[in-house]
Scaffold this active site. Structure first.
Site: not given
Length: 299
Positions: A16-17, A206, A208, A239, A248
Site C-alpha cells: 500500500r504505502d 513509522h 521514512h 507520500c 519508507n
C-alpha cells in the site's frame, strides 16, 4: 548497554504505502504475487491496500480485488479515509482497518481537504461504531515530528491527537515521521512520552529514510520501548501529499539490523528479497537498498 527486546514485529507496508506513489500503474496480478511472496517470507501483519478515491490515488483502484485475492493469514490492514471507504472495506471482507490524520492542519488540508479537528470530528462516530463491531482499528498519525509546510510539530500536539484516539478505544497507534526529518533524540523522546502516556495501546513507529536516519531512529525507538515498526520492502514509497518525502525505511535493512542485534522478527531475508524481485520490474525507480543489493550480487 541499553536493554533490547528479544522480538520485534515488522508490519510490511509495501503493497500500500510503498506502491501508492508509484508513477506507473502496477497490475493487480503483480501486486498479488508480491503480497503472496511477502507472506511466504514470514510476515504476519501487512498493509494491503487503501479504499480511497481512484481519482486521487489511481494505484489503489483495485482495492476490493486485492483483499479478495489475498490469502487470509495474520492481520491485514486496509487504509480507509472516510465512511465510504470504511463501508467498502468491510463489504470486501477486510477485518482490520486503518484511519489516518495529520497532526499538521496544513498537511491534513492538502491531503484530504479538512483541518485536523474536522477530520477527528468526522472519524469519531465511525471509529466508535467500528469498535462496537469489534473491528481492529489502527490510527496512523501523520506528520508527528515535522510537516513539509509548517515545520517542527510539538510533541504535545502529537500526544494530544493520540489521546483523542485512545479515548475512543483505538487498538494501535502508528506514529509517522512522514517526511523523514526526525533525529534519533526526537524519536527517543517522543516515543518515551507516548509509551508512558498510553501503555495499553499497541505503539508502532513509522519512519521514512529521507535523510538516512531511519535505522538510527528505529534503534532510538527500541530504546524507548517500541517493538513494532512499519517498513516497506525495497524502501518503496513516499507520500503524494508530502513534498520531499522519499521512501519508507527498507524492510530488508531493518530486518538485517534487528537480527544482527539478536532481535528476532520471524522474517526470512532471502525470501523477502525474492518478493522484492517480483515487484522491482514494475516500479519506476531501481531498488538499491543495502541488503537487496548484496542479495542480487551474490546470486
Amino acid at each position: 548497554m541499553f536493554s533490547l527486546p528479544k522480538n520485534a514485529t515488522i508490519i510490511e507496508v509495501g503493497p500500500r504505502d510503498g506502491l501508492q506513489n508509484e508513477g506507473k500503474l502496477v497490475q493487480t496480478e503483480d501486486k498479488l504475487q508480491f503480497i503472496s511472496a511477502l507472506q511466504k517470507a514470514g510476515f504476519q501483519e501487512m498493509e494491503l491496500t487503501s479504499f480511497v478515491s481512484p481519482k486521487w490515488v489511481p494505484q489503489m483502484a483495485d482495492s476490493k480485488d486485492i483483499v479478495a485475492g489475498t490469502e487470509k493469514m495474520g492481520r491485514q490492514f486496509v487504509l480507509t479515509p472516510n465512511e465510504r471507504g470504511i463501508n467498502a472495506a468491510l463489504e470486501s471482507g477486510a477485518q482490520s482497518l486503518a484511519v489516518f490524520v495529520g497532526v499538521s492542519n496544513t498537511f491534513n488540508q492538502k491531503n484530504i481537504n479538512k483541518t485536523t479537528q474536522e477530520s477527528m470530528a468526522a472519524l469519531k462516530p465511525l471509529v466508535l461504531d467500528l469498535k462496537k463491531q469489534n473491528v481492529f482499528v489502527r490510527a496512523c498519525i501523520s506528520t508527528a515530528f515535522y510537516c513539509p509546510f509548517e515545520g517542527a510539530i510539538s510533541p504535545e500536539a502529537t500526544i494530544d491527537l493520540c489521546r483523542e484516539f485512545v479515548d475512543w478505544g483505538i487498538d494501535e497507534l502508528s506514529v509517522a515521521d512522514t517526511i523523514g526529518m526526525a533525529s534519533p533524540k526526537e524519536s527517543y523522546d517522543l516515543f518515551t512520552k507516548l509509551i508512558n502516556e498510553f501503555p495499553e495501546v499497541l505503539m508502532t513507529a513509522h519512519f521514512h529514510d529521507t535523510r538516512r536516519m531511519a535505522l538510527a531512529n528505529i534503534v532510538s525507538a527500541l530504546q524507548a520501548g517500541v517493538t513494532r515498526f512499519d517498513t516497506s520492502a525495497g524502501g518503496l514509497g513516499g507520500c503524494p501529499f508530502a513534498p520531499g518525502a522519499t521512501g519508507n525505511v527498507a524492510t530488508e535493512d531493518v530486518v538485517n539490523m534487528l537480527h544482527r542485534m539478536d532481535i528476532q522478527t520471524g522474517i526470512d531475508i532471502d525470501l523477502l528479497c525474492t518478493a522484492i524481485e517480483k515487484i522491482e520490474p514494475y516500479v519506476t525507480n531501481p531498488v538499491t537498498t543495502g541488503m537487496y543489493t548484496l542479495y542480487k550480487n551474490r546470486l
